[in-house]
Design an enzyme around this catalytic site. Structure first.
Site, PDB file in Angstrom:
ATOM      1  N   CYS A  12       0.866  -1.174   0.000  1.00 46.90           N
ATOM      2  CA  CYS A  12       0.000   0.000   0.000  1.00 46.90           C
ATOM      3  C   CYS A  12       0.907   1.231   0.000  1.00 46.90           C
ATOM      4  O   CYS A  12       2.138   1.121   0.096  1.00 46.90           O
ATOM      5  CB  CYS A  12      -0.916  -0.002   1.228  1.00 46.90           C
ATOM      6  SG  CYS A  12      -0.030   0.163   2.793  1.00 46.90           S
ATOM      7  N   HIS A  73       4.407   1.220  11.326  1.00 48.75           N
ATOM      8  CA  HIS A  73       3.307   1.128  12.293  1.00 48.75           C
ATOM      9  C   HIS A  73       3.267   2.331  13.241  1.00 48.75           C
ATOM     10  O   HIS A  73       2.300   2.514  13.968  1.00 48.75           O
ATOM     11  CB  HIS A  73       3.449  -0.145  13.130  1.00 48.75           C
ATOM     12  CG  HIS A  73       3.485  -1.397  12.307  1.00 48.75           C
ATOM     13  ND1 HIS A  73       4.645  -2.072  12.036  1.00 48.75           N
ATOM     14  CD2 HIS A  73       2.497  -2.079  11.687  1.00 48.75           C
ATOM     15  CE1 HIS A  73       4.377  -3.129  11.287  1.00 48.75           C
ATOM     16  NE2 HIS A  73       3.087  -3.159  11.046  1.00 48.75           N
ATOM     17  N   CYS A  95       3.247   5.380   8.603  1.00 49.96           N
ATOM     18  CA  CYS A  95       2.230   5.670   7.591  1.00 49.96           C
ATOM     19  C   CYS A  95       1.515   6.964   7.964  1.00 49.96           C
ATOM     20  O   CYS A  95       1.120   7.144   9.125  1.00 49.96           O
ATOM     21  CB  CYS A  95       1.231   4.506   7.527  1.00 49.96           C
ATOM     22  SG  CYS A  95      -0.194   4.843   6.480  1.00 49.96           S
ATOM     23  N   GLU A 125       0.946  -1.125  15.752  1.00 47.99           N
ATOM     24  CA  GLU A 125       0.252   0.117  15.395  1.00 47.99           C
ATOM     25  C   GLU A 125      -0.621   0.611  16.544  1.00 47.99           C
ATOM     26  O   GLU A 125      -0.637   1.796  16.880  1.00 47.99           O
ATOM     27  CB  GLU A 125      -0.612  -0.092  14.143  1.00 47.99           C
ATOM     28  CG  GLU A 125      -1.374   1.163  13.736  1.00 47.99           C
ATOM     29  CD  GLU A 125      -2.429   0.913  12.670  1.00 47.99           C
ATOM     30  OE1 GLU A 125      -3.538   1.460  12.804  1.00 47.99           O
ATOM     31  OE2 GLU A 125      -2.136   0.155  11.725  1.00 47.99           O
ATOM     32  N   THR A 166      -5.901   0.947  11.542  1.00 50.33           N
ATOM     33  CA  THR A 166      -6.094   1.158  10.096  1.00 50.33           C
ATOM     34  C   THR A 166      -6.365  -0.131   9.344  1.00 50.33           C
ATOM     35  O   THR A 166      -7.020  -0.118   8.299  1.00 50.33           O
ATOM     36  CB  THR A 166      -4.864   1.841   9.476  1.00 50.33           C
ATOM     37  OG1 THR A 166      -3.715   1.012   9.692  1.00 50.33           O
ATOM     38  CG2 THR A 166      -4.631   3.209  10.070  1.00 50.33           C
ATOM     39  N   SER A 222       1.993 -10.355   9.928  1.00 52.35           N
ATOM     40  CA  SER A 222       1.254  -9.225   9.363  1.00 52.35           C
ATOM     41  C   SER A 222      -0.234  -9.306   9.705  1.00 52.35           C
ATOM     42  O   SER A 222      -0.922 -10.256   9.339  1.00 52.35           O
ATOM     43  CB  SER A 222       1.431  -9.192   7.838  1.00 52.35           C
ATOM     44  OG  SER A 222       0.513  -8.306   7.249  1.00 52.35           O
ATOM     45  N   SER A 223      -0.724  -8.276  10.392  1.00 54.27           N
ATOM     46  CA  SER A 223      -2.124  -8.253  10.802  1.00 54.27           C
ATOM     47  C   SER A 223      -3.061  -8.198   9.600  1.00 54.27           C
ATOM     48  O   SER A 223      -4.058  -8.925   9.539  1.00 54.27           O
ATOM     49  CB  SER A 223      -2.384  -7.041  11.699  1.00 54.27           C
ATOM     50  OG  SER A 223      -3.748  -6.936  12.022  1.00 54.27           O
ATOM     51  N   SER A 266       2.152  -5.623   3.225  1.00 56.17           N
ATOM     52  CA  SER A 266       3.606  -5.629   3.437  1.00 56.17           C
ATOM     53  C   SER A 266       4.323  -6.645   2.544  1.00 56.17           C
ATOM     54  O   SER A 266       5.482  -6.974   2.784  1.00 56.17           O
ATOM     55  CB  SER A 266       3.907  -5.926   4.909  1.00 56.17           C
ATOM     56  OG  SER A 266       3.289  -7.133   5.321  1.00 56.17           O
TER      57      SER A 266
END
Length: 656
Positions: A12, A73, A95, A125, A166, A222-223, A266
């Protein structure tokens, strides 16, 4: 086998920015370290390490004179302060969407509001966001939020600021908002879910729904990758999560018609390409084997195939079809159409070309049983999938209700409509929808599980919004509408005038004085109303119902004058007297001194609301439209009138 890659798979904007900042720092040649992995992907972290950017676990480990890359994060305020105190040069790769949330919770606390963060509590995050306020409340979703409020009921009235991780799912966030609006009175809500995350999740769901299997690429920490896998598993029978092409065995997908591929935010592009290329190589091998098989199976029919033939004969029970093969094909009448009322001759005639679905092949007898109905259903599935992707409303008939909602048939496909999406009130009897033709939006399609979910409410809301827009475009004071009473309150009635609700204040329902709107109207009534005033910005409309052409004061003046006697209705008792309705819309005051011909403590000693009494009109204030009434005047008149006995005495005395 078809392999389809989701359009938004991979980096992203925030992740790409973080990696680019780290790469630029590495290329600068100056000493530089990452405080924790810049993104959740070991491949990227290893690549940066090769470029000379190592990873440290704490501020204390940062070498003197080294620049520090802060991960995408984000980091808590204390980390920024510690690095500044150490004199380190900070390269903030957080971000921008995450940084925005830091500012929101920081400002909320400064304004005396309680920050509430919806997200995974131990996710980097969320830890970073919580680190920008002193007393954050961090909760995983709606259930935890409701439990916390039940344990701390005082916060229901306090000022709150709600934000989201997010990478959370839209379902978690929206259910949390619903609880907030239901339980809290002073909540400030910021939708901080990343739009790129929403797009990626929506694309992955659509792809999963039309695929036999899904490959989800991404680091296991990775969430957002985990979220993608969860969403795909709800729609696809087989989901394989891998970190790279080395974990993939393409041959395990043989026999499947379609495989979808998506990747977390990611996941770098080169890893996605490796996975896609590896699957593509397998496709070439499969295609070659299919070509070999095709030559061996010319003119062979198999169950589940689509075939086209010519109708040669129609009987009361069957339709015979020439398929151009050694098999004789026939369609049982019951397999011709899903509509039991349709006639055979309305669908097919001898000589027609017809496309059908192979149900059964009997090689021994050389017969094939066909179905047009099932093929139509397959096509209906295609149409429904298209309607879901294009957000196009479809029409169906509700066939039955159950505990959780209702079922409808849309072109032969069963669609489940949850109770919350029927558009009916919470406790309404859903059986009233059975056999009704309804319009709905398809919200979920899973062919593998034969599952379709629809929403009547979504279409109704859109149609209502369109009607509302038209009302606001054309509204003007004095304009009349035919509306439906939607609800009643102690102060008035809300009336739907076509997509917009306006309020008729209790004083505008009738010329007569009433205590509650239910004395004049009830929910569901069709009423004629007119616009008194409106505010487009606040979306408020004030309506009237009582006929303005009937002037109660004129009617009163034409009927009564000072000295007239009237039979009136007591409508309200006060400490200083009683108000009575002379004609609908005109009340008069009977002062406490005029209620009786003797002293009383309060009006209620003599009068009661609703009582009819005779009064004399003693004064009319034309300028202020006020009327004074008196019962006492009539009582005194009656007492001063001579009776028959008095008349006899007076007559005798006169004769003497």
């Amino acid at each position: 086998m078809r392999v389809e890659l989701a359009k938004s798979a991979g980096f992203c904007y925030g992740v790409r920015r973080a990696v680019e900042l780290a790469a630029q720092a590495a290329e600068s040649g100056e000493p530089c370290v990452m405080l924790g992995p810049v993104i959740h992907n070991d491949h990227v972290v290893s690549w940066l390490a090769e470029k000379g950017v190592s990873c440290v676990g704490s501020v204390e480990e940062v070498p003197e004179g080294s620049s520090v890359i802060l991960r995408s994060h984000g980091e808590p305020r204390r980390v920024h302060e510690a690095l500044k105190a150490k004199g380190a040069k900070i390269i903030d790769a957080a971000c921008p969407n995450v940084t925005k949330i830091h500012r929101l919770v920081e400002k909320a606390e400064q304004e005396g509001r309680q920050p509430v963060i919806i997200g995974t509590p131990d996710h980097p995050e969320v830890v970073a966001i919580a680190g920008w306020c002193r007393r954050p409340v961090v909760l995983a979703g709606a259930e935890e939020w409701e439990t916390w409020l039940s344990e701390h009921p005082e916060y229901r009235e306090k000022p709150l600021t709600l934000v989201s991780q997010t990478t959370s799912t839209r379902a978690i966030w929206e259910s949390s908002i619903e609880k907030t609006k239901k339980l809290c009175t002073n909540a400030e809500i910021f939708d901080t879910i990343c739009s790129a995350t929403c797009t990626r999740q929506t694309e992955a769901q659509a792809l999963a729904a039309r695929s036999d299997a899904m490959i989800v690429i991404g680091d296991r920490r990775s969430s957002n990758t985990k979220r993608l896998a969860e969403l795909c598993r709800a729609l696809c029978p087989r989901v394989v999560a891998v970190e790279g092409a080395e974990e993939l065995e393409p041959s395990s997908f043989r026999g499947l018609a379609s495989v979808g591929v998506t990747a977390g935010a990611s996941t770098p592009g080169w890893i996605i390409k490796e996975v896609y290329d590896k699957m593509s190589d397998e496709i070439m091998e499969i295609e070659e084997s299919f070509a070999d098989l095709l030559e061996k199976s010319i003119k062979t029919l198999n169950t589940g195939e689509k075939v086209t033939g010519i109708v040669t004969e129609i009987t009361p029970t069957e339709i015979y079809v020439d398929l151009g093969t050694k098999h004789a094909g026939y369609i049982p009448v019951s397999e011709l159409s899903d509509d039991p009322t349709v006639k055979v001759e309305d669908i097919v005639k001898v000589g027609d070309e017809i496309e059908t679905y192979v149900m059964r092949v009997n090689d021994a007898e050389g017969v094939v049983t066909l179905s047009k109905k099932r093929l139509d259903t397959v096509k209906s599935w295609d149409d429904i999938e298209a309607a879901c992707e294009n957000h196009t409303p479809v029409e169906g008939v509700v066939t039955k209700d159950n505990k959780g909602g209702v079922e409808a048939s849309v072109r032969g496909v069963r669609v489940f409509i949850p109770a919350s999406q029927t558009g009916l009130p919470r406790d309404a009897d859903m059986s009233e929808l059975v056999k009704q033709k309804v319009r709905m939006r398809i919200t979920e399609v899973n062919r593998a599980r034969r599952r379709v979910v629809g929403s009547i409410r979504a279409v109704a809301q859109e149609e209502r919004a369109a009607k509302a827009a038209k009302v606001w475009e054309e509204i003007e004071e004095g304009k009349r509408y035919t509306g439906v009473v939607k609800s009643l309150t102690s102060y008035g009635a809300f009336v739907d005038i076509g997509g917009v609700d306006g309020m008729v204040h209790i004083s505008e329902l009738s010329w007569s004085r009433i205590k509650h709107p239910s004395e004049v109207v009830k929910v569901g009534d069709t009423v004629e109303v007119y616009v008194i005033s409106f505010d487009p910005e606040k979306k408020k409309i004030s309506l009237g119902m009582k006929d303005r052409t009937e002037d109660p004061w004129s009617k009163f003046i034409n009927t009564y004058s000072i000295g007239s006697t009237a039979n009136v209705k007591v409508v309200k008792l006060m400490t200083f007297g009683a108000f009575a309705e002379i004609v609908p819309g005109v009340d008069g005051l009977i002062h406490i001194s005029q209620i009786a011909d003797h002293r009383i403590d309060k009006p209620g000693d003599v009068l009661s609301e609703g009582q009819m009494v005779d009064v004399r009109i003693t004064d009319i204030d034309m300028d202020n439209k006020k009327v004074s009434l008196s019962i006492r005047a009539l009582l005194e008149d009656a007492r001063n009138q001579p009776g028959e006995a008095d008349e006899v005495v007076a007559s005798s005395e006169a004769e003497e």
